[in-house]
Enzyme design. Structure first.
Site, PDB file in Angstrom:
ATOM      1  N   GLY A 121      47.082  36.329  47.034  1.00  0.00           N
ATOM      2  CA  GLY A 121      46.544  37.519  47.687  1.00  0.00           C
ATOM      3  C   GLY A 121      47.590  38.392  48.339  1.00  0.00           C
ATOM      4  CG  LEU A 124      53.874  39.285  45.220  1.00  0.00           C
ATOM      5  CD1 LEU A 124      54.823  38.275  45.844  1.00  0.00           C
ATOM      6  CD2 LEU A 124      54.637  40.528  44.781  1.00  0.00           C
ATOM      7  CB  SER A 125      49.598  39.494  39.800  1.00  0.00           C
ATOM      8  OG  SER A 125      48.540  39.354  38.905  1.00  0.00           O
ATOM      9  CB  SER A 126      48.713  34.158  42.730  1.00  0.00           C
ATOM     10  OG  SER A 126      47.487  34.484  43.337  1.00  0.00           O
ATOM     11  CB  SER A 127      44.454  36.425  40.052  1.00  0.00           C
ATOM     12  OG  SER A 127      44.895  37.748  39.901  1.00  0.00           O
ATOM     13  CD  GLU A 159      42.103  38.846  37.614  1.00  0.00           C
ATOM     14  OE1 GLU A 159      43.043  38.673  36.806  1.00  0.00           O
ATOM     15  OE2 GLU A 159      42.286  39.006  38.836  1.00  0.00           O
ATOM     16  CG  ASP A 171      47.930  42.328  37.829  1.00  0.00           C
ATOM     17  OD1 ASP A 171      48.720  43.279  37.967  1.00  0.00           O
ATOM     18  OD2 ASP A 171      46.998  42.080  38.618  1.00  0.00           O
TER      19      ASP A 171
HETATM   20  P1  ADP Z   1      46.676  38.048  43.861  1.00  0.00           P
HETATM   21  O1  ADP Z   1      46.455  38.090  42.402  1.00  0.00           O
HETATM   22  O2  ADP Z   1      47.141  39.348  44.440  1.00  0.00           O
HETATM   23  O3  ADP Z   1      47.578  36.933  44.304  1.00  0.00           O
HETATM   24  P2  ADP Z   1      43.867  37.505  43.836  1.00  0.00           P
HETATM   25  O4  ADP Z   1      42.835  37.513  44.902  1.00  0.00           O
HETATM   26  O5  ADP Z   1      43.670  38.393  42.674  1.00  0.00           O
HETATM   27  O6  ADP Z   1      45.271  37.772  44.546  1.00  0.00           O
HETATM   28  O7  ADP Z   1      44.015  36.031  43.242  1.00  0.00           O
HETATM   29  C1  ADP Z   1      44.188  34.936  44.095  1.00  0.00           C
HETATM   30  C2  ADP Z   1      43.344  33.779  43.618  1.00  0.00           C
HETATM   31  O8  ADP Z   1      43.913  33.200  42.411  1.00  0.00           O
HETATM   32  C3  ADP Z   1      43.314  32.625  44.606  1.00  0.00           C
HETATM   33  O9  ADP Z   1      42.352  32.841  45.613  1.00  0.00           O
HETATM   34  C4  ADP Z   1      42.959  31.452  43.683  1.00  0.00           C
HETATM   35  O10 ADP Z   1      41.583  31.433  43.410  1.00  0.00           O
HETATM   36  C5  ADP Z   1      43.711  31.789  42.396  1.00  0.00           C
HETATM   37  N1  ADP Z   1      45.035  31.124  42.433  1.00  0.00           N
HETATM   38  C6  ADP Z   1      46.243  31.702  42.456  1.00  0.00           C
HETATM   39  N2  ADP Z   1      47.237  30.783  42.512  1.00  0.00           N
HETATM   40  C7  ADP Z   1      46.632  29.578  42.545  1.00  0.00           C
HETATM   41  C8  ADP Z   1      47.096  28.229  42.630  1.00  0.00           C
HETATM   42  N3  ADP Z   1      48.398  27.946  42.725  1.00  0.00           N
HETATM   43  N4  ADP Z   1      46.173  27.245  42.618  1.00  0.00           N
HETATM   44  C9  ADP Z   1      44.864  27.529  42.533  1.00  0.00           C
HETATM   45  N5  ADP Z   1      44.373  28.776  42.476  1.00  0.00           N
HETATM   46  C10 ADP Z   1      45.225  29.783  42.469  1.00  0.00           C
HETATM   47 MG    MG Z   2      45.051  39.355  41.395  1.00  0.00          MG
END
Ligand code: ADP
Ligand code: MG
Length: 374
Positions: A121, A124-127, A159, A171
């Site tokens: 969140g 940096l697009s962890s999603s 997504e 992303d």
């Molecule tokens: P962003 O993409 O900016 O980081 P998002 O809200 O779009 O934020 O995505 C974050 C979500 O992605 C987290 O709440 C989780 O559900 C999932 N996620 C990301 N990294 C992990 C991880 N390492 N383990 C489990 N879920 C993850």
């Molecule tokens: Mg995201």
């Protein structure tokens, strides 16, 4: 211990046996903010942080997934995906499984352990990293051939449709097609894209305000609406205009008086930002880091005063770089109201910069910043 071994370790602890480990990177947008939904241009690059999926196929059709960073597990059969509001992270995995099935691929079950070091969140697009690491695992275990562009679209569909987040393709494009040390220019209207080498004389350094983007959702929708309003007004005079992407700086000057004051500001940001991305690509190709950096500062000003999506913490981070000789450019990146700044720092001075920026941020805001490299 490195992240790959950690992922492997979690897997062995929970399921036993030896998995294979797959990963995908987060990304940072160098310039081109709030342009994507205006059919404009963006210029992201992958960062040196990833989501890791350790996985091993099963002989039945069940999925067992362990999210180490949440210490939670989820089980579901291949054909039995269902949105889980209590374990939102599992929806990214389920979304990819579902999207592959819809494409007609038959999947074996699998055991998976997920961990990562892309901050969640923070813009940096962890999603997308999570989706793409999962997709890589499923592709490999099931012998599926998807080209990277196809894979990116599949990730976005997961997504958009399964997780229910209306994000653009940027992303997923970077997570699939990005290369370390290169920027990915994307035309968000046509999805045409091109990799551009970055000079090794400078490093892309990310500074996290560690602030949550509380306001981001509602303000984001409001900005989108204001951009549409600008298009509605301008297109009455010029029916060729379908999005702010079609408005040149000169056209905006011509239509200026017809727009309400706030709409003028919003439109000016998007129109000038699109031009900045095109200019930035030229400068990057010419190896002009100083010129590129100036555009980053201009972009920040525009986001701060015209688009009004910055915040005290982001401004403090950008302002703190103004008198640092080793920094050629800095700006907020992502939707705004928190998240990160992106900085272009002379190679060899990253350590010094990291120390200085953390100290100044602490002094200005009493908060601890985190620093990452692209
Ligand atoms: P962003 O993409 O900016 O980081 P998002 O809200 O779009 O934020 O995505 C974050 C979500 O992605 C987290 O709440 C989780 O559900 C999932 N996620 C990301 N990294 C992990 C991880 N390492 N383990 C489990 N879920 C993850
Ligand atoms: Mg995201």
């Amino acid at each position: 211990m490195n992240m790959e071994s950690r992922a492997r370790g979690f897997f062995t602890e929970v399921y036993g046996g030896e998995p294979k480990v797959y990963r995908a990177p987060g990304r940072v947008n160098l310039i081109g903010e709030h342009t994507d939904y205006n059919d404009g241009y963006v210029l992201p690059t992958p960062i040196d942080r990833h989501v890791y999926v350790a996985a091993k196929p099963r002989s039945d059709d069940r999925f067992r997934v362990y999210a180490a960073d949440f210490r939670e597990s989820k089980e579901f059969p291949v054909g039995g995906t269902k949105l889980d509001p209590d374990r939102p992270w599992s929806n990214y995995v389920q979304g990819v499984v579902e999207a592959l099935r819809e494409e007609g691929h038959s999947l074996k079950g699998a055991d998976m352990a997920v961990t990562g070091d892309v901050p969640l969140g923070a813009g940096l697009s962890s999603s997308a990293a999570m989706l793409m690491a999962t997709l890589r695992a499923l592709q490999d275990m099931n012998g599926l051939e998807l080209d990277p562009v196809e894979a990116a679209y599949l990730g976005r569909r997961a997504e958009n449709e399964f997780v229910g987040v209306q994000c653009g393709i940027m992303d997923h494009f970077v997570a699939c097609l990005g290369e370390h040390g290169r920027a990915l220019f994307i035309d968000c209207r046509t999805n045409e894209h091109r990799l551009i080498d970055m000079q090794p004389t400078h490093r892309v350094v990310i500074v996290n305000t560690m602030m949550r983007r509380e306001l981001a959702g509602s303000a984001y929708n409001e900005r989108r609406e204001q951009c549409l309003e600008a298009v509605r007004i301008i297109s009455k005079h010029d029916p060729e205009v379908k999005a702010l992407r079609d408005v040149s700086p000169e056209m905006l000057v011509e239509q200026w008086d017809k727009l309400p004051a706030v709409i003028q500001q919003r439109a000016r940001h998007v129109v000038t930002e699109n031009q900045r991305v095109l200019d930035a690509v030229g400068l990057l190709e010419a190896g002009d880091a100083e010129g590129f950096g100036d555009l980053m500062y201009d972009s920040h000003e525009s986001l701060r005063y015209d688009y009004e999506v910055s915040c005290e913490e982001l401004d403090a981070l950008v302002d703190a770089t103004m008198d640092m000789d080793e920094v050629v450019g800095a700006r907020m990146t992502g939707a705004g109201f928190g998240g990160c700044t992106v900085n272009l720092v002379e190679e060899g001075y990253v350590g010094e910069f990291t120390e200085k920026i953390k100290e100044r941020y602490l002094r200005a805001t009493a908060k601890q910043a985190e620093v990452y490299l692209a």
